[in-house]
Design a protein around this motif. Structure first.
Motif, PDB file in Angstrom:
ATOM      1  N   GLY A  28       0.810  -1.213   0.000  1.00  0.00           N
ATOM      2  CA  GLY A  28       0.000   0.000   0.000  1.00  0.00           C
ATOM      3  C   GLY A  28       0.839   1.257   0.000  1.00  0.00           C
ATOM      4  O   GLY A  28       0.538   2.231  -0.716  1.00  0.00           O
ATOM      5  N   ALA A  29       1.908   1.268   0.799  1.00  0.00           N
ATOM      6  CA  ALA A  29       2.789   2.442   0.869  1.00  0.00           C
ATOM      7  C   ALA A  29       3.494   2.677  -0.465  1.00  0.00           C
ATOM      8  O   ALA A  29       3.654   3.831  -0.901  1.00  0.00           O
ATOM      9  CB  ALA A  29       3.820   2.255   1.987  1.00  0.00           C
ATOM     10  N   LEU A  30       3.909   1.608  -1.136  1.00  0.00           N
ATOM     11  CA  LEU A  30       4.581   1.747  -2.428  1.00  0.00           C
ATOM     12  C   LEU A  30       3.608   2.241  -3.503  1.00  0.00           C
ATOM     13  O   LEU A  30       3.962   3.078  -4.342  1.00  0.00           O
ATOM     14  CB  LEU A  30       5.205   0.412  -2.841  1.00  0.00           C
ATOM     15  N   LYS A  31       2.376   1.738  -3.466  1.00  0.00           N
ATOM     16  CA  LYS A  31       1.360   2.213  -4.415  1.00  0.00           C
ATOM     17  C   LYS A  31       1.078   3.702  -4.205  1.00  0.00           C
ATOM     18  O   LYS A  31       0.948   4.461  -5.170  1.00  0.00           O
ATOM     19  CB  LYS A  31       0.066   1.410  -4.239  1.00  0.00           C
ATOM     20  N   ALA A  32       0.981   4.104  -2.925  1.00  0.00           N
ATOM     21  CA  ALA A  32       0.694   5.510  -2.618  1.00  0.00           C
ATOM     22  C   ALA A  32       1.818   6.415  -3.110  1.00  0.00           C
ATOM     23  O   ALA A  32       1.571   7.493  -3.668  1.00  0.00           O
ATOM     24  CB  ALA A  32       0.493   5.682  -1.110  1.00  0.00           C
ATOM     25  N   PHE A  33       3.066   5.986  -2.920  1.00  0.00           N
ATOM     26  CA  PHE A  33       4.211   6.771  -3.395  1.00  0.00           C
ATOM     27  C   PHE A  33       4.158   6.915  -4.915  1.00  0.00           C
ATOM     28  O   PHE A  33       4.360   8.007  -5.458  1.00  0.00           O
ATOM     29  CB  PHE A  33       5.522   6.109  -2.980  1.00  0.00           C
TER      30      PHE A  33
END
Length: 223
Positions: A28-33
């Motif tokens: 999720g954090a990588l997608k958000a970035f």
């Protein structure tokens, strides 16, 4: 100064050290970035392997899939490396030879590499700074790994001395399910996804089942 514009693909690397941890936790954090920086992730590469070892098939599959200028995106530098100095130099050389940009969420200076339109001078400057900081964080990650291993050994030795050490509990239900899937002819990739375990775990159980089969055959021959 002329800008270099090219198609840049982002490949996200996720790693957890043990079978009990979720390698996809940071997805999720990588997608958000990627969304925040106008990037599209071409693929996720997740595995449960030690960061202290170069035996990481998904990492090297990611590197093989990359073209020059592509991005290796990861949550933290320690997801990429807890390697010793020699192995880290080998991995860095592989990344450099393939001309891959490394972006880690815990290394803000690397975020500039997410821009496909940076000029040659800016790219070289950020690459140099990034390489230095990657080296530093990789060294810190290795030291943290070695310190934790040392404390673990000391704790085990202390528990053994006190007669209290029992070792890590075995997940009998999961291992039994893996053994049944192996017996049923399921592929290791299918088993890995279903049981959420590493290939080393499957290999260990396969070896145990093979050895058990040998013993069974031996007993049958003695009748």
């Amino acid at each position: 100064m002329k800008l270099r514009v090219f198609i840049m693909l982002v490949r996200a690397y996720l790693r957890a050290s043990t079978d009990e941890q979720d390698a996809n936790r940071a997805k999720g954090a990588l997608k958000a970035f990627a969304t925040e920086h106008g990037l599209k992730i071409a693929g996720f590469y997740a595995e449960n392997e030690s960061g202290a070892s170069l035996k990481r098939p998904e990492l090297f599959r990611l590197l093989a899939d990359c073209e020059p200028g592509d991005v290796l995106l990861t949550e933290q530098v320690d997801r990429l490396s807890r390697l010793n100095a020699a192995d880290w130099e080998m991995l860095k050389a592989e990344i450099a030879n393939r001309q891959i940009r490394v972006i880690a969420l815990d290394l803000p200076t690397s975020w500039a590499m997410a821009r496909p339109d940076v000029n040659a001078f800016t790219e070289r400057m950020f690459s140099a700074v990034n390489a230095m900081l990657l080296d530093m964080l990789a060294a810190i990650s290795r030291k943290d790994y070695e310190d934790r291993r040392r404390r673990q050994r000391e704790g085990i030795q202390k528990a053994k001395s006190a007669g209290a050490y029992k070792g890590r509990p075995v997940d009998e239900a999961r291992n039994g399910a893996i053994a049944k899937m192996l017996e049923g002819g399921q592929s290791w990739s299918t088993i890995q996804k279903a049981a959420k375990c590493s290939r080393s775990t499957i290999a260990r159980i396969a070896a145990q089942e093979k050895e058990a089969g040998r013993h069974e055959s031996s007993r049958g021959g003695l009748k």
